[in-house]
Enzyme design. Structure first.
Site, PDB file in Angstrom:
ATOM      1  N   ALA A 219       5.655   4.177   2.082  1.00  0.00           N
ATOM      2  CA  ALA A 219       6.328   5.390   2.566  1.00  0.00           C
ATOM      3  C   ALA A 219       6.809   5.207   4.003  1.00  0.00           C
ATOM      4  CB  ALA A 219       5.382   6.586   2.465  1.00  0.00           C
TER       5      ALA A 219
ATOM      6  N   GLY B  92       0.813  -1.197   0.000  1.00  0.00           N
ATOM      7  CA  GLY B  92       0.000   0.000   0.000  1.00  0.00           C
ATOM      8  C   GLY B  92       0.852   1.254   0.000  1.00  0.00           C
ATOM      9  N   CYS B  93       0.234   2.367  -0.342  1.00  0.00           N
ATOM     10  CA  CYS B  93       0.965   3.628  -0.495  1.00  0.00           C
ATOM     11  C   CYS B  93       1.516   4.127   0.836  1.00  0.00           C
ATOM     12  CB  CYS B  93       0.075   4.672  -1.152  1.00  0.00           C
ATOM     13  SG  CYS B  93      -1.556   4.863  -0.420  1.00  0.00           S
ATOM     14  N   TYR B  94       0.641   4.211   1.861  1.00  0.00           N
ATOM     15  CA  TYR B  94       1.129   4.654   3.173  1.00  0.00           C
ATOM     16  C   TYR B  94       2.172   3.683   3.713  1.00  0.00           C
ATOM     17  CZ  TYR B  94      -2.610   8.139   4.030  1.00  0.00           C
ATOM     18  OH  TYR B  94      -3.439   9.234   4.011  1.00  0.00           O
TER      19      TYR B  94
END
Lengths: 346, 346, 346, 346
Positions: free
Chosen positions: B154, B149-151
């Protein structure tokens, strides 16, 4: 119409805070701006320079003139950048003429001012005349009012109920603060260029923002063991608004499910702090254009961290609005006079 | 022109991630999109529906058809919402046909999926075939790749150097994460209405975002004593980009002045993680349009907190770009193939 | 990898157009930037100054040096503000060394340049060596290419099919043009301050924009009776993009229902102009990040006005992209080489 | 405090215009909202549903109830979508109870309403009771006031001085109108999704906007030979504000250098129309939050076109503010009562 009996002078009228004072004071039933001053400019028709004031104000900027102000006005607002009032305000202090200072010049002791603002401070003698006045905790009628900073107001109101009960875990007070661009003022820098702000988000002055000592010293008054806060500031691609995300741990003296009650009780008698319904968090937009600070709280039982969100309009509650609230206190007016402001929903 | 020998099918092509895959794959020298599928729609000329694709793609959407895909393609991408691939992907898993799944359906064990996604999970048997593949730490050649996932990407890249050295203070891992709106997808809700997003900033799903268990389980693999993270997510009034502010304490095994070195060493051989110069922090804009994750670190000796900022483009590194990076690994291509992307400065 | 045989120097690399050239040329298969020059700065690592270039470019800015450029490069791009190339480019012209000039210095005859740019023009002798090259109507292989302006490109492509058939009513050519802020460049002015641009829209240089004579002289080449255009420019609160709304009347030589056909025919063989389906109008976003100009047309039988909308990315089609397209023509490459760019949908 | 003697009911309170009425009326010294109605919802605490109203309003929405309203209120505002008041308002009309209708239902004759709104119109009998009231040209004391549309107000105020003197060239009246998103209301459509609006600009309803006949019929009253206007509407990526660029030719009865005088004379006695200084043009931001319409004019001697720019806040002057101005007229109050609003500069 009521007699507008309080006469006001504004120094630094062409900055964002000065213009916001003009805007808000227009509708104050008991106060009137009678002179506007600019440290650089002289004798400009304010509504020619700022067309949004056409048909509203018929005033001409004057050079700074303390004698004129003390003769004609009842109070003076300094809406100047840091480093100005520390030099210009001394005559008012000596004359015990009322001042509300929106800048940071009189908020800190000399040594801290020098360290964080990197400028020469006012003398200790002058600094002692100033009173730091968080308007929602009004407790003084000093003649020289140091109006709190925008980030400081949002953070202190978010933490006050906990600090006042001395339940904060002093080693884990983490503030992730965000602000719209107006907080940085009108100066033209690459960081205020539209192309660099729009579609962007950036952290700046991490651990170095000058509101850090302002916050810490007030927290210490409430909970003396607090030494430091972890405080960073980031820039939102919007014009107005501050959003504080505070992550704190609390000691055993208070239980998580008591926190809501604690906040509601602390602010039960205030007009400008609103506590959200349980587990609801405020967004920035609901306070823009108003003098409110809205606060929401949520607790994480896994990490034992409490998340506190507080939001305010940096130009109003974080500057001109709180200054007027302080003025209302000073003159014994109802504190919300001239500040019945609602947010635009759309 | 090089023979575009890898044939690709995309399921869920009309969502943001699907359209981004189309965009990025157009310039991939070794791959070609040969069929596009949509769970609802059928037989629509994609460039009539999306005029930005005119003169670029001459493809018609087809209903989902696993037989067709396995006959004509070499690999299938699921760019679907959560809850779709857990049902549709089983045939591919059984046939050991390569899948890259951009959704969250195969990232978590069944019990965690059920708890955080509030949907029925895929069977344990299917879940075991999937490999969670953080592309910058590629270590597997599984046939079913659960794209992070994106979060999570990061956050994990921000914390990996510390977790891998097991120096994080497990009780104080605080992540204040922000995302642009494309992360929420195309669905029409009041929270995606322009008027509610513009000039606003709001926290959502505090302590409840479904990427929390995804992050925690990966951190645990690196540093087993980590049980929980304090993780909140907020919505930025921008289209793209993720900005992670992580506040962590580190144990005595590493000194603050060694942290920069640690980060640079960890990512020395990666192509898509860039460590900023000392005390510089990245902003979102410098990675938009790219597959980079940029990371900056600053230490506060007063609070002993380390602030780590990481930024990425949620549609690229947080979705389609990392998926292509994973595909490149799978087919033995140089991992940056088709991903030489630079950010627009203005 | 293909031999990158064309060697390029860029003058004015730190402006928006220069940085965009760097970005686009990175992926050009036949060209390579070998030196970058700045009129003020010297010897700066470009990826230290601009972190978005980290891991992509390993170049150091040099002072302008025409001898060095002519010895090492095959072509030079001037991505400078107006008033620079008219002085610096003369040596290249005399040596017949290829130049693509993105500035306005060589687009107009001396008298018009002086009137509209309010600067001293280059000499007539130099000006005659330059060729104004609207890349989608390529018709010349001049060595000094005056790359068209952003507004001019969008307007001329919108009106070309009508002007080339000489059917425009010369007295009613009304252009309401809008641009994102990057068109105004990096300079720090109150009009580029975020607070003044965000949530705002304003018209500027009404009837005074320097692209007016550039447009008019080209229209005259197509339809000699055209003397003047009604042309205003406004600032959109976005970073990139130009949107032209043209309102024109056409004479009886062509019927309204023939217009679509006329546009499609005119651009049938171009790669970078896309005509929308009947009565559909393009929006800015569908061309951002690309070299396309998208055009839509709608006719009002009541007023007999035709509305023509054209959109482009001012940094690409309006600057760096068209410059590369012109370079491709000059070196006999396929004109879309290095320009296979798709818009981000989200 | 003054007795708030005018009792107001609002129908459609949860739409943007209804919420804006609540906001503005809060500070009206002579009026008070006593009931709020919603066509769908019933019995909701308005400040629970809209937290920005906390501590300001203590009202609960009621179902629509004309009897209740006529018993308790002095006037009712319809802040409903088109198609609602034509059915619900008949009882008020029959009872000659005062109505201010912010929707378009009573602005046009039946045939035009049907053509442009594509809905069944109210009966001719009802329509004849309504008076279209452009508040700055107040000339009637009808009981049913059709409050003008946002685009119509901005356009009519821009053209009134010319149309009233019948100097417009009727064949070349070109209006390029732009609006912020709040003009489109709260409904969730792909065109209101943040990702589609942000960084974008698009034209919509070209030649088909329902304000076209509203504008034309009023212009005809002033200058009877006007039959048609060329009118397009575009969407700005901002929340509020309308910006009209009008391009018109004038006949020989008036000279270009007389135009400024004509505008200043026409609006000399109005409080809410401000004419900019010569050759200055207003921007949107200077009127946001206010009831002003600001107008600037510039003449192009080459094309003989006059450019007229007018700006207003679509939620205030284009809706709720003008409605209150009309109410003030109706009750014989000074027209600016409750409308002393200044724009935020930052």
């Amino acid at each position: 119409m009521v007699d507008k009996n309080i006469k006001i002078s504004i120094v630094g009228v062409t900055g964002y805070s000065g213009l916001e004072l003009l805007r808000l004071l227009y509708n104050h039933p008991n106060a009137e701006v009678i002179s506007i001053h600019n440290t650089q400019q002289t004798h400009t028709d304010i509504s020619e320079q700022f067309p949004h004031l056409k048909k509203m104000y018929n005033l001409t900027t004057m050079p700074f003139d303390s004698v004129y102000i003390m003769q004609h006005a009842d109070i003076v607002f300094f809406a100047t950048s840091s480093g100005v009032s520390k030099d210009l305000a001394s005559e008012f202090i000596e004359a015990k003429f009322p001042v509300i200072d929106l800048s940071g010049d009189f908020r800190l002791p000399a040594s801290l001012y020098k360290k964080w603002y990197k400028k020469e401070p006012a003398s200790d003698q002058l600094l002692q005349q100033a009173h730091y006045s968080l308007a929602d905790f009004y407790n003084n009628n000093a003649t020289y009012i140091a109006n709190p900073g925008c980030y400081a107001t949002a953070t202190l109101l978010a933490l006050a109920p906990l600090a006042q009960h001395q339940v904060l875990d002093k080693d884990n007070i983490i503030i992730d603060a965000k602000s719209g661009l107006s907080g940085a003022g009108k100066s033209l820098t690459s960081t205020s260029h539209f192309v660099n702000v729009s579609d962007n988000f950036s952290m700046y002055k991490a651990n170095q923002h000058q509101h850090i000592p302002e916050i810490t010293q007030q927290l210490q008054k409430w909970q003396p063991d607090i030494e430091h806060i972890q405080f960073t500031t980031s820039l939102l691609p919007i014009n107005r608004g501050i959003f504080i995300s505070a992550y704190v741990k609390i000691n055993d003296a208070v239980q998580a499910n008591q926190i809501d009650k604690l906040y509601k009780k602390t602010y039960a008698n205030t007009q400008f702090v609103r506590i959200m319904s349980q587990n609801q968090l405020p967004n920035i937009k609901q306070v823009i254009g108003t003098n409110f600070t809205d606060i929401g709280i949520t607790y994480n039982p896994d990490t034992r961290y409490l998340t506190i969100v507080s939001v305010l309009d940096n130009m109003i509650k974080g500057a001109a609005g709180q200054a007027i609230q302080n003025m209302n206190h000073f003159f014994g007016l109802e504190e919300s006079t001239g500040l019945h402001l609602l947010a635009q929903y759309a």
